[in-house]
Design a protein around this motif. Sequence first.
Motif, short mmCIF file in Angstrom:
data_model
loop_
_atom_site.label_atom_id
_atom_site.label_comp_id
_atom_site.label_asym_id
_atom_site.label_seq_id
_atom_site.Cartn_x
_atom_site.Cartn_y
_atom_site.Cartn_z
N UNK A 187 0.74 -1.14 -0.14
CA UNK A 187 -0.03 -0.03 -0.05
C UNK A 187 1.01 1.08 -0.01
N UNK A 188 1.88 1.25 0.72
CA UNK A 188 2.86 2.40 0.98
C UNK A 188 3.63 2.57 -0.28
N UNK A 189 3.93 1.65 -0.92
CA UNK A 189 4.76 1.45 -2.32
C UNK A 189 3.96 2.24 -3.26
N UNK A 190 2.57 1.77 -3.30
CA UNK A 190 1.67 2.39 -4.37
C UNK A 190 1.78 3.75 -4.31
N UNK A 191 1.89 4.40 -3.30
CA UNK A 191 1.60 5.97 -3.00
C UNK A 191 2.67 6.62 -3.78
N UNK A 192 4.02 5.84 -4.08
CA UNK A 192 5.00 6.58 -4.81
C UNK A 192 5.85 7.47 -3.85
N UNK A 193 7.10 7.88 -4.16
CA UNK A 193 7.97 8.64 -3.48
C UNK A 193 7.41 10.22 -3.40
N UNK A 194 8.29 10.79 -2.38
CA UNK A 194 7.66 12.15 -2.21
C UNK A 194 8.24 13.53 -3.26
N UNK A 195 8.98 12.87 -4.01
CA UNK A 195 9.44 13.93 -5.13
C UNK A 195 8.73 14.65 -5.87
N UNK A 196 8.72 15.84 -5.76
CA UNK A 196 7.86 16.67 -6.62
C UNK A 196 7.83 16.31 -8.01
N UNK A 197 6.62 16.32 -8.61
CA UNK A 197 6.32 15.81 -10.02
C UNK A 197 5.60 14.50 -10.15
N UNK A 198 5.70 13.81 -9.08
CA UNK A 198 5.52 12.37 -9.04
C UNK A 198 3.72 12.49 -9.08
N UNK A 199 3.40 11.72 -9.83
CA UNK A 199 1.78 11.68 -10.20
C UNK A 199 1.08 10.29 -9.91
N UNK A 200 -0.05 10.37 -8.99
CA UNK A 200 -0.78 9.43 -8.90
C UNK A 200 -2.41 9.64 -9.05
N UNK A 201 -2.97 8.12 -9.65
CA UNK A 201 -4.25 8.57 -9.71
C UNK A 201 -5.10 7.64 -8.53
N UNK A 202 -6.18 8.22 -8.18
CA UNK A 202 -6.83 7.57 -6.98
C UNK A 202 -8.52 7.66 -7.22
N UNK A 219 4.02 18.07 -5.05
CA UNK A 219 4.70 19.27 -5.43
C UNK A 219 5.28 19.77 -3.98
N UNK A 220 6.01 20.72 -3.91
CA UNK A 220 6.72 21.33 -2.72
C UNK A 220 5.37 22.40 -2.16
N UNK A 221 5.09 22.31 -0.70
CA UNK A 221 4.12 23.17 -0.23
C UNK A 221 4.69 23.30 1.33
N UNK A 222 4.05 24.32 1.88
CA UNK A 222 4.27 24.90 3.19
C UNK A 222 3.38 24.06 4.17
#
Length: 485
Positions: A187-202, A219-222
Motif C-alpha cells: 500500500x505504501x509503495x503504491x503511493x510513490x515517492x515524495x519527489x515533486x512531479x510524481x503523479x498518482x491517480x486515486x 509538489x512542494x508546499x508549506x
Amino acid sequence: MRPVLVTPLLALSLVLGACGGGDGGSGTVANGGGSATPTPSPTPTPTSSACSLSERQAWALAALQEWYLFPDQLDSSVDPDAYTDLQSYIDALVAPARAQSKDRYFTYVTSIEEENAYYSSGETAGLGVRLGFDYSAGRLFVIEAYESGPAYPLGFDRGTEIVSIGTSPANLQTVSSLFASGGIDAVSAAMGGSAAGTTRTFQIRQLDSSLSTVSVTKRNFELAPLSPRYGYKVMTSNGRRYGYVNLRTFVDTAEPALREAFAEFRAQGVTEVVVDLRYNGGGLISVAETFSNLLNRGRSGAVMSYTRFRDSKSDYNETAYFSAENSAIAATRVAFIGTGSTASSSELVMNAQKPYLPNDVALIGDNTYGKPVGQIGLDYSACDDRLRVVALRTENAANEGDYYTGLASTYPATCRAVDNIGYQLGDAADPMVMAASGFLSGASCTAIGAAPGGIATQSVRSAATRRPLEAQDPNFAQRELPGLF
C-alpha cells in the motif's frame, strides 16, 4: 536552546521530534530546555572520498560513542562491512537500546537540507495529506489534509477514503487487493515517492459515499502549523467558554501562530483550554517552550523542565524556566488531546504542565507514544548528513520523566475517547473534543486504562485499529509527521 549551532563541518541542534508513527516507526528528536547548547569538536575537513559508506560509518560510530545517551546499550562490535547503507548500520549499533524500548528508531541519519527547510518554514513535497490505515478492515483514509497541498483542492480532506491507487486511471488497484497481496508495504509503495512531479491517480470515496477518480501531482508546499480552518477558536459548552488550539507540528512558523491564538484567548478572558495534539509528533524545543509559556502567565522564573545528558556530558545539563509572553494566559484548567501519534515536544509540553495544575489537567483520547528522550543533530556537511542521536532525557519541575510507555499512567486524570475522522478537527461534536470539554466542565469519564468497552463496535471511521501509514523510505517531514504523503 537555540535549534542549530554550526561549526566548520558539524552542527548540533536540539529538537524534540516525532515518534515515527507506530511501534515500527522512526523518530527524530532532541529534547530539553534552557539556553546553553553543547559545542561539539570539529571533524576533520573531508577529502573527496569522505562520502564513501565506510567513512560515513566511521563518522556515525564516533559520534554515537561520544554522545549516545545509553553508552552501555551501544553495540560497537557490529561489523560495518555487513551493511550496505548507513541507516541499517546505525540501527544495528543501537539495537540493544531499541530492545528495551528506549530508542525506538529515534537515532537516524537524515538530510541537512531537508531538515532545515522543514523547521524553518514547514516546507516539504508530497500530496499534502496524512493517511491512516485501518488494519482490521484493510482500508485507507485521510486523517488530515493541508490546505496548501495539491490534494486538498481536489477533494481530499479528513474522512475521505482512498479506495484505489494507480499511476493512471488505466491501472488502478484497490487498496484491499494491494494489502491482501503485499501487506502494508504494498500500500505504501503504491503511493510513490515524495519527489515533486510524481503523479498518482486515486479513486476516492467521500463521507456521503460519492465516488470520484482524480489525479494528483506532488509538489512542494508549506505545512501551516495551525490550520486556517480549525487551528484555534473560542468555543462554548454547558455555558462555559474555552479555547481550542490544534498544533500540527513544532516548527519556527508555529510561534507567531500560537501567539495569535493565545492573544485571542486572552482578549476574550479565556482561562480553560483544549490543546489538541492528537497527531503531533514533536519538533523544536524552542517552540515547545513558547507554547508552555503561553499557558503559564505569572509563572516567570519557575522551573519548566530539566535536561539531562549522559554522565560524561553532564556539563551540558540545564534547566529551562518559564518566561513572560505578552499573549500568555494564566490557564486554570487544560485538557490535552493525545493519541499514539502524540510524541516528543508534545509530551514535553504536557509533562511540564502537570506539577502546576495537578488537579486541573487531563489527557483525553488515548495514551501518548512515550518519548521522554531527545536528540542532538550532528552534521557531516560535505555529505548532507545530519545524524540525529538520542543524547538526552527530560524531566518536569517535579523530576518526573522516563514515560517510555506513554503519559497515560502518569497523568492525574485521563478520559478515553475515540478519534472519529467522520468529524472535522475542532468540531464540537468530535468525540475527543466532547470528552475534553466535558473534563473542563467537571463531567465524569472513562479512564484511558480502563476496559475498552464498545470501541470494537465503532464505525470504521473511528476504528481502534487505524494507525498512520508509514512511508517506505521516509523523508524528514514524514519522520516528524507520521502518515504524511
